[in-house]
Design a protein around this motif. Structure first.
Motif, PDB file in Angstrom:
ATOM      1  N   VAL A  91       0.772  -1.125   0.066  1.00 36.43           N
ATOM      2  CA  VAL A  91       0.009  -0.008  -0.018  1.00 36.43           C
ATOM      3  C   VAL A  91       0.885   1.064  -0.006  1.00 36.43           C
ATOM      4  CG1 VAL A  91      -1.773   1.338   1.178  1.00 36.43           C
ATOM      5  CG2 VAL A  91      -1.808  -1.280   1.221  1.00 36.43           C
ATOM      6  N   LEU A  92       0.588   2.096  -1.013  1.00 35.62           N
ATOM      7  CA  LEU A  92       1.640   3.361  -1.236  1.00 35.62           C
ATOM      8  C   LEU A  92       0.693   4.416  -1.608  1.00 35.62           C
ATOM      9  CD1 LEU A  92       4.044   1.391  -3.415  1.00 35.62           C
ATOM     10  CD2 LEU A  92       4.549   2.477  -1.234  1.00 35.62           C
ATOM     11  N   PRO A  93       1.124   5.888  -1.462  1.00 32.07           N
ATOM     12  CA  PRO A  93       0.515   6.893  -2.173  1.00 32.07           C
ATOM     13  C   PRO A  93       0.157   6.511  -3.867  1.00 32.07           C
ATOM     14  CG  PRO A  93       2.273   7.433  -0.713  1.00 32.07           C
ATOM     15  CD  PRO A  93       2.340   6.079  -0.820  1.00 32.07           C
ATOM     16  N   ARG A 112       0.077  -5.677 -10.640  1.00 30.63           N
ATOM     17  CA  ARG A 112      -1.453  -4.859 -10.825  1.00 30.63           C
ATOM     18  C   ARG A 112      -1.418  -3.653  -9.818  1.00 30.63           C
ATOM     19  NH1 ARG A 112      -6.981  -8.236 -10.394  1.00 30.63           N
ATOM     20  NH2 ARG A 112      -5.756  -9.491 -12.210  1.00 30.63           N
ATOM     21  N   GLU A 113      -1.590  -2.635 -10.577  1.00 28.90           N
ATOM     22  CA  GLU A 113      -1.930  -1.399  -9.762  1.00 28.90           C
ATOM     23  C   GLU A 113      -3.170  -1.101  -9.237  1.00 28.90           C
ATOM     24  OE1 GLU A 113      -1.346   3.363 -10.444  1.00 28.90           O
ATOM     25  OE2 GLU A 113      -0.664   2.139 -12.156  1.00 28.90           O
ATOM     26  N   LEU A 114      -3.472  -0.811  -8.042  1.00 25.94           N
ATOM     27  CA  LEU A 114      -4.873  -0.500  -7.727  1.00 25.94           C
ATOM     28  C   LEU A 114      -5.012   0.813  -7.271  1.00 25.94           C
ATOM     29  CD1 LEU A 114      -5.268  -3.902  -5.288  1.00 25.94           C
ATOM     30  CD2 LEU A 114      -5.928  -3.427  -8.015  1.00 25.94           C
ATOM     31  N   THR A 115      -6.093   1.648  -7.722  1.00 25.28           N
ATOM     32  CA  THR A 115      -6.406   2.923  -7.300  1.00 25.28           C
ATOM     33  C   THR A 115      -6.786   2.882  -6.030  1.00 25.28           C
ATOM     34  OG1 THR A 115      -8.451   2.733  -8.217  1.00 25.28           O
ATOM     35  CG2 THR A 115      -6.763   3.609  -9.695  1.00 25.28           C
ATOM     36  N   ALA A 116      -7.116   3.960  -5.471  1.00 22.37           N
ATOM     37  CA  ALA A 116      -7.694   3.795  -3.918  1.00 22.37           C
ATOM     38  C   ALA A 116      -9.054   3.450  -4.132  1.00 22.37           C
ATOM     39  CB  ALA A 116      -7.698   5.372  -3.754  1.00 22.37           C
ATOM     40  N   LEU A 126      -9.952  -3.697   4.752  1.00 25.29           N
ATOM     41  CA  LEU A 126      -8.749  -2.979   5.203  1.00 25.29           C
ATOM     42  C   LEU A 126      -9.104  -1.578   5.116  1.00 25.29           C
ATOM     43  CD1 LEU A 126      -6.134  -5.088   2.959  1.00 25.29           C
ATOM     44  CD2 LEU A 126      -6.438  -5.304   5.300  1.00 25.29           C
ATOM     45  N   ASN A 127      -8.606  -0.985   5.676  1.00 26.67           N
ATOM     46  CA  ASN A 127      -8.726   0.549   5.901  1.00 26.67           C
ATOM     47  C   ASN A 127      -7.770   1.342   5.116  1.00 26.67           C
ATOM     48  OD1 ASN A 127      -9.351   3.257   6.295  1.00 26.67           O
ATOM     49  ND2 ASN A 127      -9.235   3.039   8.458  1.00 26.67           N
ATOM     50  N   ALA A 128      -8.219   1.776   3.979  1.00 22.54           N
ATOM     51  CA  ALA A 128      -7.585   2.307   2.732  1.00 22.54           C
ATOM     52  C   ALA A 128      -7.924   3.770   2.645  1.00 22.54           C
ATOM     53  CB  ALA A 128      -7.527   1.516   1.436  1.00 22.54           C
ATOM     54  N   THR A 129      -8.103   4.533   3.819  1.00 25.84           N
ATOM     55  CA  THR A 129      -8.653   5.793   3.398  1.00 25.84           C
ATOM     56  C   THR A 129      -7.305   6.913   3.120  1.00 25.84           C
ATOM     57  OG1 THR A 129      -8.409   6.203   5.760  1.00 25.84           O
ATOM     58  CG2 THR A 129     -10.789   5.542   5.192  1.00 25.84           C
ATOM     59  N   GLY A 130      -7.646   8.019   2.880  1.00 27.59           N
ATOM     60  CA  GLY A 130      -6.585   9.051   2.405  1.00 27.59           C
ATOM     61  C   GLY A 130      -6.226   9.005   0.996  1.00 27.59           C
ATOM     62  N   GLY A 131      -6.782   8.039   0.356  1.00 31.77           N
ATOM     63  CA  GLY A 131      -6.582   8.040  -1.276  1.00 31.77           C
ATOM     64  C   GLY A 131      -5.489   7.287  -1.439  1.00 31.77           C
TER      65      GLY A 131
END
Length: 370
Positions: A91-93, A112-116, A126-131
């Motif tokens: 998980v990254l910006p 595979r790149e996943l957007t927010a 999973l909490n993926a808040t913050g974009g």
């Protein structure tokens, strides 16, 4: 001409180096205080995350990808399955996720790149808040460390030119002469010595090398996921949150529960005392994962434990040191070195006995992987 190699230690680097030396045709003696595989070497739980992506580090990413392929080869050699390829999620910006996926593809891997939005939709537990975005490596996953160590030991037992000396403490290592002295008075003579310096064997190192060895203690939580999330967690890869200081989530695989840890619970200590997790460190992890896992709380936790590891170079350099003309020491750090252990073992075997190929591969440099 076959060399006589003595390997002191029963952890992953010791055993894999012994395997590589045997494959090269050398005679090997492995000395371990326990019964072969060092179940207490890292004491960091039975499973480890294996992933190739090291953001912004092409060299480490390429090395980890080679190690991934070697682990698969080792499964075939050792006739045991110990690499659960459930995938690995970093998980990254968003910009870093795009760059990471491109880096991994350039190194020859798949990503595979996943957007927010894609991350939240695919893994709502999973909490993926913050974009935040992520890179998903579908061919990576979780290594069953105890099973891998047992497979190495079992394979070595059947080799003609291997002696396993178990339940024997080592009192001295003289790499200059290639000798190892045991507590029962026996002296082993060889052409080369590898000392896998774990948390309990730093005393065997020369003072100038021991001065570089740092002892770490880290806390882990073992958890049972809520019943209503069981199906979601069964499809969850290993997770590394590179945005929060090396947070790691090892998903439930092979009968084990969810395992959680973070760099926030890693600290330098002077010596080994016990493996009990104090209330303070358990609360540190519980607070951190309350922000990562919706609904997470103390009721999830089934057990907590502390592990110890040794490192020569906390800045990410190679965890090896020369011990005179006939020996090497390696920091038997269960967390940092486990993923790249096959490459490190191959390099150590080359240095101990001379390269099997035209030239020895360099010891890879890398950062913590989980």
């Amino acid at each position: 001409m076959p060399a006589r190699v003595t390997v002191v230690g029963g952890g992953v680097l010791a055993l894999l180096t012994a395997v590589e030396c045997v494959l090269d045709g050398h005679r090997v003696t492995v000395v371990a205080e326990g019964p072969g595989p060092d179940a207490g070497a890292g004491r960091a739980g039975p499973n480890r995350i294996l992933r190739a992506l090291h953001p912004a580090d092409p060299g480490a990413t390429a090395a980890a990808l080679r190690a991934h392929h070697r682990w698969i080869e080792l499964e075939d050699l050792l006739l045991t399955r110990f690499y659960e390829r459930v995938g690995a999620l970093t998980v990254l910006p968003p910009a870093a996720a795009a760059a990471g996926a491109a880096l991994l593809r350039t190194a020859g891997g798949t990503a595979r790149e996943l957007t927010a939005a894609g991350l939240s939709a695919r893994y709502p537990h999973l909490n993926a808040t913050g974009g935040l975005g992520a890179v998903l490596e579908e061919e990576a996953g979780v290594l069953l460390a105890g099973r891998a160590l047992a497979a190495c030991t079992g394979w070595l037992r059947w080799q003609r030119d291997v002696e396993l000396v178990e339940h024997r403490a080592v009192t001295a290592v003289d790499a200059g002469s290639g000798t190892v002295r045991l507590a029962d008075g026996r002296v082993l003579h060889g052409d080369a010595v590898l000392l896998a310096a774990g948390p309990r064997s730093r005393k065997l190192l020369p003072p100038e090398v021991a001065g570089r060895a740092t002892l770490y203690r880290q806390s882990f939580l073992h958890c049972r996921v809520p019943r209503q999330q069981a199906r979601a967690w069964a499809a969850t890869p290993a997770v590394a949150l590179a945005t929060t200081g090396a947070v790691r989530l090892v998903p439930p695989v092979a009968g084990a529960g969810l395992r959680l840890t973070s760099a926030a619970a890693r600290r330098v200590v002077d010596g080994i005392t016990d493996h009990t997790t104090g209330a303070h460190w358990q609360r540190v992890l519980e607070r951190e994962f309350a922000d990562v896992l919706p609904g997470f709380g103390p009721a999830w936790v089934t057990a907590a434990e502390d592990a110890y590891s040794t490192d020569f170079t906390p800045d990410g350099g190679p965890p090896t040191a020369e011990l005179g003309a006939a020996g090497y020491a390696c920091a038997a750090d269960g967390g940092r070195s486990f993923g790249l252990a096959p490459l490190l073992a191959r390099s150590l075997a080359d240095r101990l006995t001379g390269p099997a190929a035209p030239s020895a591969a360099p010891v890879p440099q890398f950062a913590p992987t989980g």
